[in-house]
Design a protein around this motif. Sequence first.
Motif, PDB file in Angstrom:
ATOM      1  N   PRO A  75      34.227   7.436   6.376  1.00 48.03           N
ATOM      2  CA  PRO A  75      33.146   8.460   6.854  1.00 48.03           C
ATOM      3  C   PRO A  75      31.710   7.924   6.649  1.00 48.03           C
ATOM      4  N   GLU A  76      31.426   7.307   5.669  1.00 44.82           N
ATOM      5  CA  GLU A  76      30.055   6.804   5.523  1.00 44.82           C
ATOM      6  C   GLU A  76      29.770   5.952   6.416  1.00 44.82           C
ATOM      7  N   LYS A  77      30.633   4.893   6.640  1.00 44.68           N
ATOM      8  CA  LYS A  77      30.181   3.718   7.788  1.00 44.68           C
ATOM      9  C   LYS A  77      30.285   4.345   9.000  1.00 44.68           C
ATOM     10  N   GLN A  78      31.021   5.254   9.162  1.00 48.50           N
ATOM     11  CA  GLN A  78      31.039   6.005  10.922  1.00 48.50           C
ATOM     12  C   GLN A  78      29.894   6.633  10.977  1.00 48.50           C
ATOM     13  N   GLU A  79      29.069   7.351  10.058  1.00 44.63           N
ATOM     14  CA  GLU A  79      27.872   7.927  10.120  1.00 44.63           C
ATOM     15  C   GLU A  79      26.624   7.109  10.147  1.00 44.63           C
ATOM     16  N   THR A  80      26.688   5.859   9.368  1.00 43.53           N
ATOM     17  CA  THR A  80      25.808   4.660   9.826  1.00 43.53           C
ATOM     18  C   THR A  80      25.909   4.144  10.962  1.00 43.53           C
ATOM     19  N   LEU A  81      26.894   3.789  11.442  1.00 39.17           N
ATOM     20  CA  LEU A  81      27.133   3.297  12.885  1.00 39.17           C
ATOM     21  C   LEU A  81      26.831   4.313  14.138  1.00 39.17           C
ATOM     22  N   GLU A  82      26.822   5.410  13.761  1.00 35.12           N
ATOM     23  CA  GLU A  82      26.604   6.651  14.747  1.00 35.12           C
ATOM     24  C   GLU A  82      25.176   6.656  14.958  1.00 35.12           C
ATOM     25  N   ASN A  83      24.527   6.549  13.720  1.00 33.18           N
ATOM     26  CA  ASN A  83      23.070   6.423  13.735  1.00 33.18           C
ATOM     27  C   ASN A  83      22.459   5.377  14.352  1.00 33.18           C
ATOM     28  N   MET A  84      23.052   4.162  14.120  1.00 28.36           N
ATOM     29  CA  MET A  84      22.842   2.970  14.911  1.00 28.36           C
ATOM     30  C   MET A  84      22.886   3.292  16.293  1.00 28.36           C
ATOM     31  N   LYS A  85      24.044   3.832  16.957  1.00 28.42           N
ATOM     32  CA  LYS A  85      24.459   3.983  18.410  1.00 28.42           C
ATOM     33  C   LYS A  85      23.323   4.886  18.980  1.00 28.42           C
ATOM     34  N   THR A  86      23.018   6.035  18.124  1.00 21.55           N
ATOM     35  CA  THR A  86      21.928   6.695  18.614  1.00 21.55           C
ATOM     36  C   THR A  86      20.633   6.168  18.871  1.00 21.55           C
ATOM     37  N   ALA A  87      20.184   5.193  17.851  1.00 22.60           N
ATOM     38  CA  ALA A  87      18.948   4.532  18.155  1.00 22.60           C
ATOM     39  C   ALA A  87      18.968   3.519  19.160  1.00 22.60           C
ATOM     40  N   MET A  88      20.227   3.032  19.514  1.00 29.23           N
ATOM     41  CA  MET A  88      20.240   1.849  20.516  1.00 29.23           C
ATOM     42  C   MET A  88      20.282   2.851  21.929  1.00 29.23           C
ATOM     43  N   LEU A  89      20.762   3.715  21.970  1.00 29.58           N
ATOM     44  CA  LEU A  89      20.805   4.563  23.178  1.00 29.58           C
ATOM     45  C   LEU A  89      19.458   5.180  23.592  1.00 29.58           C
ATOM     46  N   GLY A  90      18.591   5.324  22.486  1.00 27.42           N
ATOM     47  CA  GLY A  90      17.233   5.538  22.771  1.00 27.42           C
ATOM     48  C   GLY A  90      16.438   4.379  23.275  1.00 27.42           C
ATOM     49  N   PHE A 396      19.327  -5.267  14.263  1.00 23.44           N
ATOM     50  CA  PHE A 396      18.917  -6.537  14.736  1.00 23.44           C
ATOM     51  C   PHE A 396      19.205  -7.537  13.548  1.00 23.44           C
ATOM     52  N   ASP A 397      19.799  -6.963  12.538  1.00 23.99           N
ATOM     53  CA  ASP A 397      20.343  -7.817  11.476  1.00 23.99           C
ATOM     54  C   ASP A 397      21.729  -8.596  11.868  1.00 23.99           C
ATOM     55  N   SER A 398      22.191  -9.686  11.519  1.00 29.35           N
ATOM     56  CA  SER A 398      23.128 -10.368  11.981  1.00 29.35           C
ATOM     57  C   SER A 398      24.525  -9.965  11.472  1.00 29.35           C
ATOM     58  N   THR A 399      24.679  -9.046  10.214  1.00 28.41           N
ATOM     59  CA  THR A 399      25.930  -8.546   9.738  1.00 28.41           C
ATOM     60  C   THR A 399      25.908  -7.038   9.547  1.00 28.41           C
ATOM     61  N   CYS A 400      24.765  -6.370   9.679  1.00 29.07           N
ATOM     62  CA  CYS A 400      24.782  -4.865   9.436  1.00 29.07           C
ATOM     63  C   CYS A 400      26.074  -4.058  10.305  1.00 29.07           C
ATOM     64  N   ILE A 401      26.020  -4.620  11.592  1.00 30.61           N
ATOM     65  CA  ILE A 401      26.933  -3.809  12.345  1.00 30.61           C
ATOM     66  C   ILE A 401      28.344  -4.070  12.226  1.00 30.61           C
ATOM     67  N   GLU A 402      28.449  -5.107  11.919  1.00 25.63           N
ATOM     68  CA  GLU A 402      30.059  -5.611  11.614  1.00 25.63           C
ATOM     69  C   GLU A 402      30.549  -5.097  10.081  1.00 25.63           C
ATOM     70  N   ARG A 403      29.538  -5.073   9.081  1.00 21.64           N
ATOM     71  CA  ARG A 403      29.899  -4.421   7.899  1.00 21.64           C
ATOM     72  C   ARG A 403      29.952  -2.908   7.947  1.00 21.64           C
ATOM     73  N   GLY A 404      29.004  -2.184   8.890  1.00 22.71           N
ATOM     74  CA  GLY A 404      29.073  -0.738   8.923  1.00 22.71           C
ATOM     75  C   GLY A 404      28.180  -0.356   7.946  1.00 22.71           C
ATOM     76  N   LEU A 405      27.114  -1.108   7.620  1.00 23.75           N
ATOM     77  CA  LEU A 405      26.364  -0.669   6.345  1.00 23.75           C
ATOM     78  C   LEU A 405      24.857  -0.864   6.981  1.00 23.75           C
ATOM     79  N   ASP A 406      23.932   0.034   6.429  1.00 27.08           N
ATOM     80  CA  ASP A 406      22.675   0.054   6.540  1.00 27.08           C
ATOM     81  C   ASP A 406      22.019  -1.188   6.057  1.00 27.08           C
ATOM     82  N   MET A 407      20.988  -2.109   6.436  1.00 25.67           N
ATOM     83  CA  MET A 407      20.278  -3.082   5.757  1.00 25.67           C
ATOM     84  C   MET A 407      19.748  -2.810   4.311  1.00 25.67           C
TER      85      MET A 407
END
Length: 657
Positions: A75-90, A396-407
């Motif tokens: 769930p925590e990684k899901q939330e992090t990734l959804e936040n990334m998605k929202t930002a990128m859609l913006g 825009f970090d090389s591994t954050c999306i893959e790891r599902g973690l904030d920088m």
Amino acid sequence: IYKNDLIAGCQRSLYAKVDLPHRLEAYNLNEAFGTRNFLQNWDHYAPDYRHFIKVGISGILNEIEKSLKNHKDDPEKQETLENMKTAMLGFKAFAKNNANSAKELLGSDGYDSERLQFICDNCSFIAENAPETFAQGLQLIWLLHTCFVMEGRLAMALGRMDQYLYDLYVSDVNSGRITKDKAVELLENVFIKILEYKNVCDGVEYDDVVNICIGGSDVDGNCEVNELSYCILEAVKNCNIPGPNLSARICENTPDEFLDECLKVIGTGLGYPALMNDEVNKKALLRYGYDEKDVSDYCMVGCIENFITGKQMPWSDGRFDTPRYFEYIFHNGQGDFSISVGVKTGELSEIKSMDDFIEKFEKQLSVGVKKYMTSFYAKNMYINEKNFTDPFLSCFDSTCIERGLDMHNGGCKYPSAHGVCLMGVGTTADSLAAIEKVVFVDNQATLEELRDALDSNFEGYEDLRKKLLAAPKYGNNDPFVDKYAVWFLDFLANEFDKFKTPDGGGVYVAMAANTANINAGKIIQATPDGRKEREPLSDAASPTYGRDVNGSTTTVLSITKPDYTKVATGSVINQKYSPSMFSEEKRTKLLSLIKVYMKKGGQEMQINATSRKTLIDAMEHPEKYGDLVVRVSGFSAFYVTLGRDVQEDILNRTQQE
């Protein structure tokens, strides 16, 4: 969108005053949450532009969707990734909005329809696809940089533009889509807008220091200077503004032609590019366990700070006022000029030799290092990382999306790094040499007499001050004093190496000041080198101004003696040469001097090429010099906008002929 724009992304329309009730309410709500600051890894970052250019907005969104599936049970990684998605859609919407703005302006008075259509087509394309042309790649990164500034992030680097845009440039040139001159024009259209921040934001007295890195060598040692490197040089020269803080990585096989072009740009008076020693910087970074391939792709953020591109949290640094610790020796741990304190190291009568003095000085510095790090931890470790995430920047970090973690929560490949700017190597080395010479070699004064002279700011001790000033000075290739500059770096680098950042990263040392030597001097009493209280300390890694009196060759021989492979942050050597040094017949000698400096282990050099006469006239008649750009320290600025104390600091630098 300006009437002459080819690349969209303007700050002028993005700021509103908090003068309406709904704005004030929103502002106050946001302020209540608080935010990170520079010391807490907020800005000074170099995104992974190489990957972003390759995949575009759509590619990042696809990677987020893939990671959401991979982490569907977390769930925590899901939330992090959804936040990334929202930002990128913006961000995607922002690109489309710029396209729509250009489209709406078609046919407007004074606008060129062809240019507007160019912007509209490029912004529409990159909103949905990875860039396929040089202009589209440039448009994509500039819109992203504009968004970072909208978030309040400054000194965000554009990184190695001549590398990550090169394939698009070559493809366009080979197909006849653009010429070299057109590429330069597109770059100029971007670089000139860096000046907007100061012009748009009321009350801001500084520019956005946007570092661009060109040149360097790959992991196999091959020089990576290319035609785009020259285009970027030409573009920043033509813009003639402080903002693009250009850095050139100079390696062993950098062509003389490229280095000469760098000197030509410096010779205009701009003061950049800063010249960086690629071999030294790589060795310094490799000490911290980074992969060699990642180190080879390093760039600079902010002024001169070395950064592993797109693989670690934003940069932070602070100031360590080394000359302050003389005061504690002379007063057994007590501050006399300021309210700060050191550690008790005994009475002066107990010091029988220079070795004794150094031993006590090292004890004072060791305690100072621990206090610095305690303060650093206190300002960083109270933050709840979950409440201060950066979903947009993490994309825009090389591994954050893959790891599902904030920088800020383990997403980056490497932990954070912090730099400690060591103040006053020249002041410190000159002071130690003066103590050794006057007190322990020539027996012309006692330590007690020296203490009294410092406490009285040399009033009534003018003869003793003359003797201190006559002692050997750093910057003249004199081993008597140069040994203390070597000790300065060795000892402090070793002390800070004992510490880590809160997430386990390295604590680098820096030999840089960025005008902080002026303010540091205001709170430090007179020093044994003959400097009076409140006067500036020596600047960055440079000798004290006016004391390197035997020419630029001896200066270079002195300042290359410390081991800069221990300085992972980077160093600043400020030099000032007469404008005549950049003439065709003399520039060859200057080029040779730079190459010797690099070969002997110098880390960085930046040069002012403005005459003393011009600087004095600009201080007296600022209205005549509105476009005069000078190198300040790790950045350039319009001279007439600087404070009087900074202007005088630049004026007082030794001018080499």
